[in-house]
Design a protein around this motif. Sequence first.
Motif, PDB file in Angstrom:
ATOM      1  N   TYR A 308       0.859  -1.184   0.000  1.00 30.53           N
ATOM      2  CA  TYR A 308       0.000   0.000   0.000  1.00 30.53           C
ATOM      3  C   TYR A 308       0.896   1.236   0.000  1.00 30.53           C
ATOM      4  O   TYR A 308       1.850   1.342   0.777  1.00 30.53           O
ATOM      5  N   SER A 309       0.589   2.187  -0.888  1.00 31.48           N
ATOM      6  CA  SER A 309       1.285   3.477  -0.883  1.00 31.48           C
ATOM      7  C   SER A 309       0.300   4.556  -1.282  1.00 31.48           C
ATOM      8  O   SER A 309      -0.422   4.425  -2.271  1.00 31.48           O
ATOM      9  N   THR A 310       0.269   5.622  -0.489  1.00 30.41           N
ATOM     10  CA  THR A 310      -0.673   6.715  -0.706  1.00 30.41           C
ATOM     11  C   THR A 310      -0.530   7.297  -2.115  1.00 30.41           C
ATOM     12  O   THR A 310       0.576   7.554  -2.584  1.00 30.41           O
ATOM     13  N   GLY A 311      -1.661   7.478  -2.793  1.00 32.96           N
ATOM     14  CA  GLY A 311      -1.670   8.111  -4.108  1.00 32.96           C
ATOM     15  C   GLY A 311      -1.530   7.160  -5.278  1.00 32.96           C
ATOM     16  O   GLY A 311      -1.663   7.569  -6.432  1.00 32.96           O
ATOM     17  N   GLY A 316      -7.746  -2.154 -11.682  1.00 31.56           N
ATOM     18  CA  GLY A 316      -8.164  -3.377 -11.013  1.00 31.56           C
ATOM     19  C   GLY A 316      -7.935  -3.397  -9.523  1.00 31.56           C
ATOM     20  O   GLY A 316      -8.308  -4.364  -8.855  1.00 31.56           O
ATOM     21  N   TRP A 317      -7.330  -2.320  -8.974  1.00 36.09           N
ATOM     22  CA  TRP A 317      -7.019  -2.293  -7.546  1.00 36.09           C
ATOM     23  C   TRP A 317      -7.681  -1.083  -6.885  1.00 36.09           C
ATOM     24  O   TRP A 317      -7.815  -0.027  -7.484  1.00 36.09           O
ATOM     25  N   VAL A 318      -8.075  -1.261  -5.625  1.00 40.73           N
ATOM     26  CA  VAL A 318      -8.541  -0.145  -4.817  1.00 40.73           C
ATOM     27  C   VAL A 318      -7.380   0.835  -4.675  1.00 40.73           C
ATOM     28  O   VAL A 318      -6.222   0.427  -4.499  1.00 40.73           O
ATOM     29  N   ASN A 319      -7.663   2.126  -4.777  1.00 40.33           N
ATOM     30  CA  ASN A 319      -6.607   3.144  -4.731  1.00 40.33           C
ATOM     31  C   ASN A 319      -5.666   2.935  -3.550  1.00 40.33           C
ATOM     32  O   ASN A 319      -6.112   2.746  -2.404  1.00 40.33           O
ATOM     33  N   GLY A 320      -4.388   2.974  -3.850  1.00 42.75           N
ATOM     34  CA  GLY A 320      -3.362   2.803  -2.835  1.00 42.75           C
ATOM     35  C   GLY A 320      -2.751   1.417  -2.823  1.00 42.75           C
ATOM     36  O   GLY A 320      -1.581   1.254  -2.495  1.00 42.75           O
ATOM     37  N   TYR A 321      -3.543   0.414  -3.187  1.00 46.63           N
ATOM     38  CA  TYR A 321      -3.052  -0.964  -3.161  1.00 46.63           C
ATOM     39  C   TYR A 321      -2.464  -1.378  -4.508  1.00 46.63           C
ATOM     40  O   TYR A 321      -2.903  -0.934  -5.571  1.00 46.63           O
ATOM     41  N   TYR A 350       3.532   7.587  12.229  1.00 47.80           N
ATOM     42  CA  TYR A 350       2.594   7.262  11.164  1.00 47.80           C
ATOM     43  C   TYR A 350       2.020   8.531  10.544  1.00 47.80           C
ATOM     44  O   TYR A 350       1.507   9.400  11.244  1.00 47.80           O
ATOM     45  N   ASP A 351       2.125   8.659   9.229  1.00 49.65           N
ATOM     46  CA  ASP A 351       1.611   9.821   8.509  1.00 49.65           C
ATOM     47  C   ASP A 351       0.536   9.337   7.541  1.00 49.65           C
ATOM     48  O   ASP A 351       0.850   8.733   6.515  1.00 49.65           O
ATOM     49  N   PRO A 352      -0.734   9.567   7.847  1.00 48.43           N
ATOM     50  CA  PRO A 352      -1.816   9.055   6.998  1.00 48.43           C
ATOM     51  C   PRO A 352      -1.793   9.619   5.580  1.00 48.43           C
ATOM     52  O   PRO A 352      -2.427   9.054   4.680  1.00 48.43           O
ATOM     53  N   ASN A 353      -1.095  10.722   5.367  1.00 44.63           N
ATOM     54  CA  ASN A 353      -1.038  11.336   4.040  1.00 44.63           C
ATOM     55  C   ASN A 353       0.161  10.870   3.222  1.00 44.63           C
ATOM     56  O   ASN A 353       0.327  11.276   2.071  1.00 44.63           O
ATOM     57  N   ASN A 354       0.997  10.052   3.836  1.00 43.88           N
ATOM     58  CA  ASN A 354       2.188   9.579   3.136  1.00 43.88           C
ATOM     59  C   ASN A 354       2.569   8.206   3.663  1.00 43.88           C
ATOM     60  O   ASN A 354       3.558   8.043   4.370  1.00 43.88           O
ATOM     61  N   VAL A 355       1.759   7.216   3.283  1.00 40.87           N
ATOM     62  CA  VAL A 355       1.971   5.859   3.778  1.00 40.87           C
ATOM     63  C   VAL A 355       2.658   5.012   2.710  1.00 40.87           C
ATOM     64  O   VAL A 355       2.260   5.004   1.543  1.00 40.87           O
ATOM     65  N   LYS A 356       3.706   4.310   3.105  1.00 40.78           N
ATOM     66  CA  LYS A 356       4.315   3.278   2.278  1.00 40.78           C
ATOM     67  C   LYS A 356       4.556   2.098   3.212  1.00 40.78           C
ATOM     68  O   LYS A 356       5.481   2.117   4.023  1.00 40.78           O
ATOM     69  N   PHE A 357       3.686   1.079   3.102  1.00 40.71           N
ATOM     70  CA  PHE A 357       3.760  -0.022   4.066  1.00 40.71           C
ATOM     71  C   PHE A 357       3.288  -1.296   3.397  1.00 40.71           C
ATOM     72  O   PHE A 357       2.434  -1.260   2.491  1.00 40.71           O
TER      73      PHE A 357
END
Length: 568
Positions: A308-311, A316-321, A350-357
């Motif tokens: 998952y990464s923001t933006g 075929g994928w839900v945004n972020g995934y 944790y930064d909800p606006n910039n997630v890379k996990f």
Amino acid sequence: MNFKKIYGLILGVIVAGLTSCSSDLNNEEKAPVGPNETAKRALSISTGDAKTRSEVRIDADNKWVTGDRFMAFNRTFTGSSPESRYGILTASNTGTRTTLDGVIACKNGDELGIFYPGSYVTGFDQGKMPVIMTASYINDNKGQDGSVENLKYFDYSYGKGKVTVNGASASGSVDMKKLYSVLELDFTAGGVKLTNIKKLVLSNVYTEAVYNIPNNQLESFETGKIEVNSPVSLEKIYVAILPQNHFSPTFEVYTTDNKAYRFAVSTPNFNLVAAKVYPFTVQVKEFTPEPPYIPINGVKWGKYNLQYSTGTKEDGWVNGYHLAKNPWDYYTTETIVDPLAKTKMTLGAYDPNNVKFDHFRWGDIEYAYNYENSHKMNYSTTTSDIQGVVSSDKKYGDLAAYASNNKWKLPSATDFNNLMKATAEYIGYFVDDNGHKIYGVLFDPNVPENLKGKVVDKNNQYFGSSNSAIPISHVENRLRQFTKSDFENALFFPMAGVYGDYNGYLDKVGSQGGYWTSTSNPNGTQASAFQPQYMTNAAQIQVSPGKTNSAMLAKYFMYSIRPIYVGQ
């Protein structure tokens, strides 16, 4: 040669016939040798130089071209000088019938074999001519491009005829027959004709053979694929192909809008005959050319971890995934110098606006990638298997199914167990382009049966059984170094670390991996996971190959997910 249309329904495809083309063979050499004595005599047949070819036409007469070159081989000659048996003949005029000029040893009544195109081929018996459909050895090794014009570079023909000696000359005639078939291909997808084709790959077909002139037959067939690349957009493709019984190719079509389509013949009950044209309309379906999965024991295992990464927005994928770009990728890879010496990796706030996990709690969808301590207990307490299950409010369930719109799912413990039974588990590491050593395990199905279900070293020596957490010691000199090619047909699980203390540190990054299954423990707070690990003990490396046969791991841990593909 005329192509005479013969219409008939064969597997829903119209078939057209093709007649052969003929040439004259005569000889005007003057030599004071009796007609029944073997001597070199001037002979006349037709061919061109190595750059000019006969004109192959589908709906009109084929033509020989002045300068076309033919190989003549005396099938009757039994003398002590084998090189006298053959000679190169050259076409002296253009047309459907032509005269060939050259010199060959012969006597009255000898039978000659004539092969087109003719040239001396280094490394070959000159009575055995290569017939290659993938690249033209007389046109700078270029391949087929799908046009009728290009067929002339793959125009293999053969004939035989007896000579009549008249003093110093010999004459005769030969009927030349094509050695190949021609596929005239149209492609439709969903009932719509494809008109922008740039590439075709035909696999499971004869790619080359040897024509044995003395025996008058093709032999030494090789099976593989013929790749047709066009410099322009095509809606119809012509392919020269060797005749083949039980013809069962796979068609892969690539278009200028970067789409790919496929059709595989599953019932090989059709025979291709030489010197015929086959107009096929092939109904293809869109596919992914390099699928992100590897089929093993009936399950299409993903090559890459879920991320998952923001933006991020991928079809075929839900945004972020999305899936990782490479089998060895996880987000902290680039920071690790010595994975076995490093125990924790700082994640930061944790930064909800910039997630890379790419670690997730079991059964959590709503806060799946949030590693704040406040969400520690946000997991599904169900005691059921959640493979493919998403709650109506989309808060809990199979994260892989939710994120991919049901094209991917979590593997079950049974899926993992069957994977281990069907593969050899290699212990080793991969060195990426930046020089980082990435430890992991590789499940390879392409091994002998006696290695399946086993943990093995780089020399296929036995370590132990798969699906075991029993440590294996002294492995440092037995680790296999994996290459990118290993990941094309085998599954690599990197040691991407685990997150469970909720203290802002990813634990055991590079030395331990945790991969969730969809299988819950009856107590509702634990689930099954695959958890291999590397560790150092008294300066020796130990490996725990990982097991899934007991569901004992807390669901609040955040582990990696390696999904399986269930979409079309």
